[in-house]
Design a protein around this motif. Structure first.
Motif: not given
Length: 293
Positions: A6-15, A20-21, A168-171
């Motif tokens: 979850w942290k990878y998706l939120e902070f690295e992938k910037r979803y 994320l939900a 946007g998507k992917g930061n």
């Protein structure tokens, strides 16, 4: 393991929070299936047959194929992460294929209906009315996504250049021009917002009636409220205004690549779906105007 993912998706992938939900819901649903049907309590122990059985179960529940494909993508993303971080050797999603889905043309609001909404319908001259008017103008006038709207701050607007900076998507950041009507709506909203919530430290542009950050369900209610007054289309979500923005631009002769950049699409294929709606209009013009038609 899941918390790390979850942290990878939120902070690295910037979803976004919404994306994320969705991932959390999909994967937790598969976890419950594994435990109830196979007494497997570790995602890393899941096999190809388990995932295939889950997909069959979802199909038997008549879950939309597009939703099932999204769940497959969620699992694929997780197992690719697990291979890179945990060193598992086999990916149980490797031979899982996406379901075939029917290609539905995106719904959109007709130009006359949008003119009626933004020109004839009267928005109340108060905080709520000015906010709702700005939301409708922004979604239709810029084609931004719901998540992008929720992430807007006043500092993202360049008043002199009449542009908005959107994340946007992917930061990925992009710059979108806006017209004078949006500038007028924005100034009115900011004035009402400052009077209503004096001293409020919330930096989000769009806020709720109590001054807190706006949320997806709130925006959905607002778009439904106003779209239902001018159109009979079945879908009245914020995304419909994104479809409408793209379709109307192409109907007026906008370059497809330019529309792609405005929408923040990573590939032209995602934008080309809107050309079908424009092609229908061109065919009607041809049939009515061409002497040999």
């Amino acid at each position: 393991m899941l918390n790390t993912f979850w942290k990878y998706l939120e902070f690295e992938k910037r979803y976004s929070r919404h994306t994320l939900a969705s991932y959390q819901n999909d994967i937790n649903q598969f976890v419950r299936f594994l435990e109830s049907q196979y007494q497997v309590h570790n995602l890393l122990k899941a096999e190809h047959r388990h995932i295939r059985a889950w997909i069959v179960a979802l199909m038997q529940e008549q879950i939309n194929p597009k939703s099932i494909n999204r769940k497959i993508i969620s699992l694929r993303t997780f197992y690719k992460f697990a291979i890179s971080r945990e060193g598992i050797k086999q990916n149980p999603t490797q031979k899982i294929k996406a379901l075939k889905t029917s290609k539905e043309l995106p719904q959109f609001v007709q130009e006359k209906e949008m003119d009626n909404l933004l020109s004839i319908i009267e928005f109340a001259d108060d905080f709520e009315g000015s906010r709702d008017a700005l939301i409708m103008e922004l979604l239709y006038g810029t084609g931004i996504r719901l998540s992008e709207l929720l992430g807007l701050k006043y500092s993202d607007f360049n008043m002199q250049a009449k542009t908005i900076r959107v994340l946007g998507k992917g930061n990925k950041e992009r710059i979108i021009p806006f017209h004078n009507k949006i500038l007028s709506r924005l100034n009115s909203y900011i004035s009402h917002k400052n009077k209503t919530f004096s001293g409020n430290g919330n930096i989000a542009l769009i806020v709720s009636n109590n001054g807190n950050e706006a949320y997806p369900m709130m925006i959905n209610r607002i778009t439904k409220k106003y779209l239902n007054q001018v159109t009979t289309i079945s879908k009245t979500s914020p995304h419909i205004l994104r479809h409408t923005f793209a379709t109307h631009l192409l109907n007026k002769g906008a370059d497809l690549n330019a529309v792609k950049d405005l929408l923040g699409h990573s590939s032209l294929a995602a934008t080309q779906v809107y050309t079908h709606n424009s092609l229908d209009k061109l065919k009607k013009v041809f049939d009515q105007a061409h002497p040999k038609a």
